[in-house]
Write an enzyme that holds these catalytic residues in place. Structure first.
Site, short mmCIF file in Angstrom:
data_model
loop_
_atom_site.label_atom_id
_atom_site.label_comp_id
_atom_site.label_asym_id
_atom_site.label_seq_id
_atom_site.Cartn_x
_atom_site.Cartn_y
_atom_site.Cartn_z
NE ARG A 11 -2.30 1.25 3.65
CZ ARG A 11 -2.96 1.16 4.81
NH1 ARG A 11 -4.26 0.90 4.81
NH2 ARG A 11 -2.33 1.29 5.96
NE ARG A 35 5.23 27.21 0.82
CZ ARG A 35 4.31 27.84 0.07
NH1 ARG A 35 4.68 28.73 -0.81
NH2 ARG A 35 3.03 27.59 0.23
CG HIS A 73 2.19 25.46 -4.53
ND1 HIS A 73 2.76 26.64 -4.14
CD2 HIS A 73 1.12 25.28 -3.72
CE1 HIS A 73 2.08 27.14 -3.13
NE2 HIS A 73 1.08 26.35 -2.86
CE LYS A 128 -1.52 4.61 7.09
NZ LYS A 128 -2.62 5.15 7.87
CD GLU A 146 -11.35 6.61 5.94
OE1 GLU A 146 -10.75 5.55 6.14
OE2 GLU A 146 -10.93 7.49 5.15
CG LEU A 194 -6.20 4.02 4.17
CD1 LEU A 194 -5.32 4.62 3.08
CD2 LEU A 194 -5.48 4.07 5.50
#
Ligand code: PDD
Length: 285
Positions: A51, A99, A101, A146, A178, A202
């Site tokens: 996963r 930084r 995006h 995740k 969930e 998930l």
């Protein structure tokens, strides 16, 4: 002495520093896994790292290790830190870059870190159950990943804790999706219900173990959506996660579930789940 893992090296916690330019720090641009350790052995490591690689692929972040290599890293962290009952945490961010995006250039490598800690099984909660609070599911539409981006989950869990509850249950358009860090199951007339594994949840590894246990025990399962009203009318409700295993839910927003005590099918599944832990220990000890 606790050993930490950082990009191929095992090191002391004090030596693990994170750059202010890490994209995990700026954007939550990364993915993670939590793998349980029972009796010193990893539980369902292959499923977790499969996963992990799939989450990374979904955010277009190639990782330099295979499932087997990640498993070796996690095993070493658990073993060298002398963990008997606990968990291994592994995360990967898109790396360190000024930084902006959009993705950094190809020279930027993912930042992979991990550690193992003792974390005893929540035996009191497994036995007595917990209260939950429902909250609006304001998350994005890729909850199957995740991701480290957990702000909506953090806000939801905090709201639940402030209401004296152990978990927040997300409701999207009247449908139970969930928990903030768990999957939700209901039992009605002996049949188990849980949200299908779509982009809105998930697909928990513990969820999958529970579904396998049901198949093995010939318990009927409906992977179908159900509403909050239907959840309230269930005979039994429980949540699952790596660290919470199968935890009975005895009240929802202050209203008791069934007779307010953990139900018989939940107890039966807990027993079957427990036997799968035993198998892991026997296999590797
Ligand atoms: N959370 N849904 C969400 C949103 C989760 O964060 C988790 C796990 C689960 C259950 O997945 P699994 O059975 O694979 O642990 C479902 C972990 C434990 C955490 O963030 O700490």
């Amino acid at each position: 002495m606790t050993l930490y893992f950082k990009n191929g090296k095992y090191t002391q916690k004090d030596e693990v520093t994170v750059s202010i330019d890490d994209r995990g720090y700026y954007f939550g641009d990364g993915v993670y896994e939590v793998i349980k350790v029972y009796g010193g052995s990893l539980y369902t490591a292959e499923e977790h790292f499969t996963r992990f690689l799939s989450s990374a692929e979904k955010i277009r972040m190639p990782l330099p290790y295979t499932v087997a290599e990640f498993t070796e890293i996690a095993e070493r962290l658990a073993e060298d830190n002398g963990i008997t009952e606990g968990h291994v945490y592994i995360q990967a961010t898109r790396g360190v870059a000024p930084r902006i995006h959009n993705f950094p250039g190809e020279e930027t490598e993912p930042m992979i870190t991990g550690y193992a800690i003792e974390n005893p099984r929540p035996l009191a909660k497994l036995e007595s159950g917990v209260a939950v609070k429902t909250v609006d599911d304001i998350r994005w539409l890729r909850c199957d990943i995740k991701s480290l981006n957990l702000l909506a989950n953090v806000m939801a869990k905090q709201e639940a804790v402030e209401a004296g509850c152990a978990e927040a249950v997300f409701i999207r358009d009247g449908i139970v999706t969930e928990g903030s860090s768990s999957n939700i199951f209901g039992v009605k007339d002996g049949i188990l219900y849980t949200h299908p594994a779509t982009n809105l949840i998930l697909n928990g590894i513990t969820r999958r173990v529970v579904l396998k246990c049901c198949a093995q025990e010939s318990i009927g399962v409906m992977e179908e959506t159900f509403s909050l009203d239907e959840l309230r009318a269930m005979d039994e409700v429980f949540l699952t996660s790596t660290t919470s295993e199968i935890t009975p839910i005895t009240s929802i927003d202050g209203e008791q579930v069934g007779d307010g005590k953990p139900g018989p099918l939940t107890a039966r599944l807990q027993a079957v789940f427990e036997s799968t832990i035993g198998q892991v220990q026997q296999k590797t000890n």
